[in-house]
Motif scaffolding. Structure first.
Motif, PDB file in Angstrom:
ATOM      1  N   ARG A  22      -7.889  -3.098 -13.379  1.00 12.58           N
ATOM      2  CA  ARG A  22      -8.168  -2.705 -11.991  1.00 12.58           C
ATOM      3  C   ARG A  22      -8.340  -1.187 -11.883  1.00 12.58           C
ATOM      4  N   ILE A  23      -7.539  -0.429 -12.623  1.00 14.51           N
ATOM      5  CA  ILE A  23      -7.683   1.032 -12.639  1.00 14.51           C
ATOM      6  C   ILE A  23      -9.067   1.398 -13.154  1.00 14.51           C
ATOM      7  N   LEU A  37      -5.472   6.407  -6.608  1.00 13.87           N
ATOM      8  CA  LEU A  37      -5.345   5.142  -7.334  1.00 13.87           C
ATOM      9  C   LEU A  37      -4.140   4.339  -6.850  1.00 13.87           C
ATOM     10  N   VAL A  38      -3.038   5.018  -6.577  1.00 13.57           N
ATOM     11  CA  VAL A  38      -1.846   4.346  -6.048  1.00 13.57           C
ATOM     12  C   VAL A  38      -2.187   3.646  -4.741  1.00 13.57           C
ATOM     13  N   GLN A  45       3.839   4.844  -7.750  1.00 14.25           N
ATOM     14  CA  GLN A  45       3.391   5.992  -8.524  1.00 14.25           C
ATOM     15  C   GLN A  45       3.908   5.942  -9.960  1.00 14.25           C
ATOM     16  N   PRO A  46       5.191   5.588 -10.190  1.00 13.42           N
ATOM     17  CA  PRO A  46       5.652   5.504 -11.588  1.00 13.42           C
ATOM     18  C   PRO A  46       4.893   4.438 -12.396  1.00 13.42           C
ATOM     19  N   THR A  47       4.600   3.310 -11.760  1.00 14.61           N
ATOM     20  CA  THR A  47       3.836   2.260 -12.447  1.00 14.61           C
ATOM     21  C   THR A  47       2.439   2.757 -12.776  1.00 14.61           C
ATOM     22  N   MET A  48       1.801   3.421 -11.812  1.00 18.61           N
ATOM     23  CA  MET A  48       0.454   3.954 -12.039  1.00 18.61           C
ATOM     24  C   MET A  48       0.473   4.969 -13.184  1.00 18.61           C
ATOM     25  N   SER A  49       1.450   5.854 -13.178  1.00 11.65           N
ATOM     26  CA  SER A  49       1.535   6.871 -14.234  1.00 11.65           C
ATOM     27  C   SER A  49       1.699   6.229 -15.603  1.00 11.65           C
ATOM     28  N   VAL A  54      -1.079   4.970 -20.850  1.00 13.58           N
ATOM     29  CA  VAL A  54      -1.579   4.045 -21.875  1.00 13.58           C
ATOM     30  C   VAL A  54      -3.098   4.162 -21.994  1.00 13.58           C
ATOM     31  N   LEU A  55      -3.780   4.174 -20.849  1.00 16.05           N
ATOM     32  CA  LEU A  55      -5.244   4.289 -20.855  1.00 16.05           C
ATOM     33  C   LEU A  55      -5.701   5.620 -21.452  1.00 16.05           C
TER      34      LEU A  55
END
Length: 108
Positions: A22-23, A37-38, A45-49, A54-55
């Protein structure tokens, strides 16, 4: 060829996570900040970071700093490696579909 297989294996592991896909879908059309993106994906925000890290480490995205924001964009190289790895499979399916088409034409 060995390098492509290694990259592809890493790529498949990275892309197996739905949030990361999705990102990438969001970044396909334009660069975005972490905050954008959040909001777009409604994740913390921590999940997005975590997913962006990883990406970024896999080479799918890169970032630049603008003021106090990190702006992310998609990178083509890992997708090119995936495309190159998939090409023989596309040729295989095209060959089989062509054979099926000839068979069906012969039946008429």
């Amino acid at each position: 060829m060995r390098n492509i297989n290694r990259v592809s294996g890493d790529a498949f592991a990275v892309l197996a996570e739905p949030t990361r896909r999705r990102i990438l879908d969001e970044l396909r059309t334009s660069e975005s900040s972490v905050g954008d993106l959040v909001r777009a994906l409604t994740v913390s925000q921590p999940t997005m970071s975590k997913h962006l890290k990883v990406l970024r480490e896999a080479g799918f995205v890169s970032c630049r700093t603008a003021a106090q924001q990190r702006i992310y964009r998609i990178e083509a190289r890992p997708f090119e490696a995936l495309d190159e790895w998939l090409e023989p499979y596309r040729r295989l399916w095209t060959h089989h579909l062509d054979a099926l088409e000839r068979h069906l034409d012969d039946q008429e």
